[in-house]
Design a protein around this motif. Structure first.
Motif, short mmCIF file in Angstrom:
data_model
loop_
_atom_site.label_atom_id
_atom_site.label_comp_id
_atom_site.label_asym_id
_atom_site.label_seq_id
_atom_site.Cartn_x
_atom_site.Cartn_y
_atom_site.Cartn_z
N ARG A 246 2.24 1.43 -15.60
CA ARG A 246 1.65 2.77 -15.47
C ARG A 246 2.73 3.84 -15.33
O ARG A 246 2.53 4.98 -15.75
CB ARG A 246 0.65 2.83 -14.32
N ASP B 51 1.45 6.70 -6.76
CA ASP B 51 0.30 7.56 -7.06
C ASP B 51 0.67 9.04 -6.90
O ASP B 51 0.32 9.88 -7.74
CB ASP B 51 -0.88 7.22 -6.14
N ALA B 52 1.35 9.35 -5.79
CA ALA B 52 1.74 10.74 -5.53
C ALA B 52 2.71 11.24 -6.60
O ALA B 52 2.60 12.39 -7.07
CB ALA B 52 2.38 10.85 -4.15
N TRP B 53 3.63 10.39 -7.01
CA TRP B 53 4.58 10.77 -8.05
C TRP B 53 3.86 10.99 -9.38
O TRP B 53 4.18 11.93 -10.12
CB TRP B 53 5.65 9.69 -8.16
N LEU B 54 2.90 10.14 -9.69
CA LEU B 54 2.14 10.29 -10.93
C LEU B 54 1.32 11.58 -10.93
O LEU B 54 1.12 12.20 -11.98
CB LEU B 54 1.23 9.08 -11.13
N ARG B 55 0.82 11.99 -9.76
CA ARG B 55 0.08 13.26 -9.69
C ARG B 55 1.02 14.45 -9.91
O ARG B 55 0.61 15.48 -10.45
CB ARG B 55 -0.62 13.39 -8.33
N SER C 135 2.38 1.73 -3.45
CA SER C 135 1.34 2.15 -4.40
C SER C 135 0.99 3.62 -4.19
O SER C 135 0.84 4.37 -5.17
CB SER C 135 0.10 1.27 -4.23
N GLN C 136 0.87 4.04 -2.95
CA GLN C 136 0.54 5.44 -2.68
C GLN C 136 1.68 6.37 -3.07
O GLN C 136 1.43 7.49 -3.53
CB GLN C 136 0.18 5.59 -1.20
N THR D 4 0.83 -1.21 0.00
CA THR D 4 0.00 0.00 0.00
C THR D 4 0.87 1.26 0.00
O THR D 4 0.59 2.22 -0.73
CB THR D 4 -0.93 0.01 1.21
N HIS E 14 4.20 -1.97 -10.93
CA HIS E 14 3.77 -0.61 -11.28
C HIS E 14 4.46 -0.09 -12.55
O HIS E 14 4.23 1.05 -12.95
CB HIS E 14 4.05 0.35 -10.13
#
Length: 218
Positions: A182, A14-18, A10-11, A7, A179
């Protein structure tokens, strides 16, 4: 409830992708010294971010993942390594006593980066952020010396902490493999077009080094 390692990774992704859509190629001079956090990083290799990816893009992800590993090691140290924990607590108290701490509280994209740009040849800085931080550090008393026995015990605990960090690092790299698709899709969408545009502009400037509208003679 404590988040699982899966988790947390993954988070972090996610933060890097944002953040990635806000990335822009740097226009300042590159640094001579390589980034020790990113150069040859197995984390970046697991994520599929090779040497052809701009360092700013790499650094934003490697720093977020390093935070996860550091947090895991800190928890292990607090429970199992009392001498190392005491040493870290003393160092933390010493750091808090410093009057100037420019490297703290930075966004992940800037953590661990040099505080000052490379000086231009023949134009040294009047002062540097790193220099001011060193001056503030010099005003704080040094930590008390350790006996030979304490140093040996501390080295043993540091070795155990390193082993645990390596174990978590391997687990994180395994998780990052899931990951990669993505991550690579985001690179293709947000990074590669900007690099291609820079190369096109460079090609045009090399093909036409002079402004065609400028007079070429007296």
């Amino acid at each position: 409830m404590e988040r699982s390692l899966e988790t947390q990774v993954s988070q972090a992704v996610d933060a890097w992708l944002r953040w990635l859509p806000r990335w822009e190629p740097a226009t300042h001079r590159g640094r001579v010294a390589p980034c020790r956090r990113c150069l040859g990083s197995p984390v970046l290799s697991a994520a599929g971010l090779g040497a052809d990816i701009p360092h700013g893009v790499q650094h934003g992800l490697s720093t977020r993942i390093k935070t996860i590993i550091d947090h895991g090691v800190a928890e292990y140290t607090a429970v199992n390594l009392p001498m190392l924990q005491a040493e870290l607590d003393q160092q933390a108290a010493r750091n808090r006593a410093r009057s100037y701490r420019p490297s703290e509280g930075l966004a992940p994209e800037f953590e661990g980066m040099p505080l000052d740009p490379e000086p231009l040849p023949g134009a040294p800085f009047l002062f540097t952020v790193a220099g001011m931080a060193e001056e503030a550090d010099a005003d704080v008393p040094a930590l008390p010396p350790l006996s030979a026995e304490a140093k040996a015990a501390l080295r043993q605990e540091v070795g155990l902490a390193d082993d645990y960090a390596n174990m978590i690092g391997r687990e994180v790299c395994s998780i990052l493999l899931h990951h990669r698709l993505r991550i690579q899709a985001a690179i293709a969408e947000y990074v590669e077009p900007q690099i291609a545009a820079m190369l096109d502009e460079l090609t045009r400037s090399l093909d036409a080094p002079f402004d065609p509208n400028e007079p070429t003679g007296p």
